[in-house]
Enzyme design. Structure first.
Site, PDB file in Angstrom:
ATOM      1  N   THR A   1       3.209  13.124 -44.328  1.00 27.84           N
ATOM      2  CA  THR A   1       1.961  12.684 -43.673  1.00 27.84           C
ATOM      3  C   THR A   1       1.050  12.038 -44.571  1.00 27.84           C
ATOM      4  O   THR A   1       1.108  12.064 -45.947  1.00 27.84           O
ATOM      5  CB  THR A   1       1.010  14.026 -43.183  1.00 27.84           C
ATOM      6  OG1 THR A   1      -0.410  13.833 -43.082  1.00 27.84           O
ATOM      7  CG2 THR A   1       0.732  15.092 -44.434  1.00 27.84           C
TER       8      THR A   1
ATOM      9  N   TRP B   1      -1.842   9.088 -38.285  1.00 29.70           N
ATOM     10  CA  TRP B   1      -2.476   9.511 -37.136  1.00 29.70           C
ATOM     11  C   TRP B   1      -1.391   9.215 -35.798  1.00 29.70           C
ATOM     12  O   TRP B   1      -1.720   8.480 -35.073  1.00 29.70           O
ATOM     13  CB  TRP B   1      -3.421   8.140 -36.920  1.00 29.70           C
ATOM     14  CG  TRP B   1      -4.512   8.385 -37.906  1.00 29.70           C
ATOM     15  CD1 TRP B   1      -4.736   9.014 -39.141  1.00 29.70           C
ATOM     16  CD2 TRP B   1      -5.840   7.674 -37.767  1.00 29.70           C
ATOM     17  NE1 TRP B   1      -5.765   8.909 -39.593  1.00 29.70           N
ATOM     18  CE2 TRP B   1      -6.646   8.098 -38.857  1.00 29.70           C
ATOM     19  CE3 TRP B   1      -6.262   6.685 -36.852  1.00 29.70           C
ATOM     20  CZ2 TRP B   1      -7.886   7.641 -38.866  1.00 29.70           C
ATOM     21  CZ3 TRP B   1      -7.538   6.254 -37.091  1.00 29.70           C
ATOM     22  CH2 TRP B   1      -8.387   6.737 -38.230  1.00 29.70           C
TER      23      TRP B   1
ATOM     24  N   LEU C   1       7.135  13.607 -31.538  1.00 33.01           N
ATOM     25  CA  LEU C   1       8.183  12.807 -32.286  1.00 33.01           C
ATOM     26  C   LEU C   1       9.457  13.303 -31.786  1.00 33.01           C
ATOM     27  O   LEU C   1      10.218  12.508 -31.543  1.00 33.01           O
ATOM     28  CB  LEU C   1       8.030  13.098 -33.841  1.00 33.01           C
ATOM     29  CG  LEU C   1       8.944  12.044 -34.592  1.00 33.01           C
ATOM     30  CD1 LEU C   1       8.894  10.621 -33.901  1.00 33.01           C
ATOM     31  CD2 LEU C   1       8.840  12.137 -36.117  1.00 33.01           C
TER      32      LEU C   1
ATOM     33  N   THR D   1       1.191  21.397 -37.752  1.00 27.53           N
ATOM     34  CA  THR D   1       0.327  20.181 -37.848  1.00 27.53           C
ATOM     35  C   THR D   1      -0.959  20.436 -37.164  1.00 27.53           C
ATOM     36  O   THR D   1      -1.848  19.248 -37.318  1.00 27.53           O
ATOM     37  CB  THR D   1       0.971  19.280 -36.962  1.00 27.53           C
ATOM     38  OG1 THR D   1       1.113  19.551 -35.384  1.00 27.53           O
ATOM     39  CG2 THR D   1       2.271  18.817 -37.427  1.00 27.53           C
TER      40      THR D   1
ATOM     41  N   ALA E   1       6.867  21.261 -37.976  1.00 27.57           N
ATOM     42  CA  ALA E   1       5.718  21.409 -38.826  1.00 27.57           C
ATOM     43  C   ALA E   1       4.772  22.079 -38.083  1.00 27.57           C
ATOM     44  O   ALA E   1       4.473  22.052 -37.134  1.00 27.57           O
ATOM     45  CB  ALA E   1       5.379  20.011 -39.290  1.00 27.57           C
TER      46      ALA E   1
ATOM     47  N   ILE F   1      13.264  27.814 -38.832  1.00 29.06           N
ATOM     48  CA  ILE F   1      13.396  27.112 -40.061  1.00 29.06           C
ATOM     49  C   ILE F   1      12.869  28.036 -41.061  1.00 29.06           C
ATOM     50  O   ILE F   1      12.943  27.898 -42.329  1.00 29.06           O
ATOM     51  CB  ILE F   1      12.970  25.902 -40.273  1.00 29.06           C
ATOM     52  CG1 ILE F   1      11.455  25.610 -40.024  1.00 29.06           C
ATOM     53  CG2 ILE F   1      13.508  24.923 -39.122  1.00 29.06           C
ATOM     54  CD1 ILE F   1      10.797  24.630 -40.083  1.00 29.06           C
TER      55      ILE F   1
ATOM     56  N   LYS G   1       2.163  20.130 -46.816  1.00 32.81           N
ATOM     57  CA  LYS G   1       3.176  19.020 -46.554  1.00 32.81           C
ATOM     58  C   LYS G   1       3.688  18.610 -47.829  1.00 32.81           C
ATOM     59  O   LYS G   1       4.755  18.367 -48.026  1.00 32.81           O
ATOM     60  CB  LYS G   1       2.468  18.096 -45.407  1.00 32.81           C
ATOM     61  CG  LYS G   1       2.385  18.507 -44.266  1.00 32.81           C
ATOM     62  CD  LYS G   1       3.566  18.801 -43.550  1.00 32.81           C
ATOM     63  CE  LYS G   1       4.557  17.517 -43.331  1.00 32.81           C
ATOM     64  NZ  LYS G   1       5.702  18.093 -42.455  1.00 32.81           N
TER      65      LYS G   1
ATOM     66  N   TYR H   1      -3.322  21.479 -44.743  1.00 38.48           N
ATOM     67  CA  TYR H   1      -2.125  20.945 -44.053  1.00 38.48           C
ATOM     68  C   TYR H   1      -1.444  19.852 -45.179  1.00 38.48           C
ATOM     69  O   TYR H   1      -0.364  19.836 -45.144  1.00 38.48           O
ATOM     70  CB  TYR H   1      -2.810  20.152 -42.975  1.00 38.48           C
ATOM     71  CG  TYR H   1      -1.761  19.229 -42.506  1.00 38.48           C
ATOM     72  CD1 TYR H   1      -0.532  19.536 -41.951  1.00 38.48           C
ATOM     73  CD2 TYR H   1      -2.142  17.759 -42.333  1.00 38.48           C
ATOM     74  CE1 TYR H   1       0.560  18.874 -41.200  1.00 38.48           C
ATOM     75  CE2 TYR H   1      -1.124  16.856 -41.755  1.00 38.48           C
ATOM     76  CZ  TYR H   1      -0.019  17.292 -41.390  1.00 38.48           C
ATOM     77  OH  TYR H   1       1.067  16.501 -40.876  1.00 38.48           O
TER      78      TYR H   1
END
Length: 287
Positions: A104, A153, A14, A65, A63, A40, A132, A128
């Site tokens: 997510t 996805w 992303l 992931t 993240a 972070i 999140k 996960y």
């Protein structure tokens, strides 16, 4: 003066998708950071970074992931997805920065038979999703100037994702088996990148949780089938049940997101998943 946007997780798919269109935005100045530039999980480092760099908006793409590895590396997933989100939110609160945090569909358990809305009950079934969701809660407990964008996805021409894995496997194998009983929506990262930039340009204060995914719903098998159809691959594709493909982490059987709130309140156009897949494949082949 340009609006300054920090993008954490800048080397992820992303982050790279945002980078690919960032230069088109003359009124925005982007600062892309990976974990080597901005840790972070270190609260002091994050506060120092925000103090040193003038930031107006932060898009937190950072993240952990890897869904299966999160079951083994639970502490690392917690550090990044929970404490990392908390540290970013604290810095945004201290320095008056608007936060966009990426979350997510895996915050849901997959027991629904209709698309999940932002107000539906969350019940993650793997580490996960659990971390999140905890990250979302940390942000909401600190301040109000946030947008939590849940997506599903995710794939693109960048990084590691299902589309690129299928394209690679189709050049290596004659037969590929893909699960056909997990339903969701493939979402092109390029579409989210454009939506996030529009959100910043509109400078809206309509804070809260939003769902963003491409329109439509398919199984992983149907997603793979569309990939091979659009690339004219001759690979043989066989549907299987999830029970025949054992993974460390459980996956929701159904995790389609209702995106009507984002469409209406943010005035965001959301493309159909197969149309976006065509764009992604073309961009990948051109890269």
């Amino acid at each position: 003066m340009k609006t300054r946007v920090l993008v954490t997780g800048g080397s992820g798919q992303l982050g790279q998708s945002i980078q690919s269109i960032a230069l088109q935005q003359s009124s925005l100045e982007f600062l892309f950071c990976d974990k080597n530039m901005l840790d972070i999980t270190n609260s002091e480092h994050v506060l120092s970074f925000f103090k040193t760099n003038k930031i107006d908006w932060c898009i937190n793409c950072a993240a952990y992931t890897n869904v299966d590895k999160a079951e083994v590396n639970q502490d690392q997933a917690y550090q990044i997805n929970v404490l990392g989100a908390k540290n970013i939110a604290k810095a945004c609160q201290v320095y008056n920065v608007k936060l966009i945090h990426i979350s997510t569909d895996f915050v849901f358990d997959g027991q629904s038979n209709k698309p999940y809305t932002e107000t539906d009950i969350t019940n993650p079934i793997n580490t996960y999703g659990r971390t999140k969701l905890q990250g979302e809660a940390e942000i909401a407990s600190i301040f109000d100037n946030f947008f939590i964008i849940r997506t599903s996805w995710l794939y693109s021409e960048f990084g590691h994702n299902f589309m690129k894995t299928m394209l690679r496997l189709s050049s290596e194998k004659e037969l590929i088996r893909v699960v056909d009983d997990q339903i969701g929506t493939p979402t092109y990262a390029g579409d989210i990148a454009e939506a996030l930039i529009k959100l910043i340009l509109d400078d809206t204060s309509n804070y809260g949780i939003f769902h963003f995914a491409n329109h439509g719903e398919v199984s992983w098998f149907e997603f793979a089938k569309a990939i091979f159809e659009q690339t004219h691959s001759s690979v043989i594709l066989e549907p299987i049940f999830s029970r025949d493909y054992i993974t460390l982490a459980k996956r929701p059987a159904y995790s389609v997101l209702d995106t009507s709130k984002a469409s209406e309140e943010m005035d965001i156009a959301i493309p159909f998943w197969k149309d976006s897949l065509s764009k992604a494949i073309q961009n990948f082949e051109d890269s």
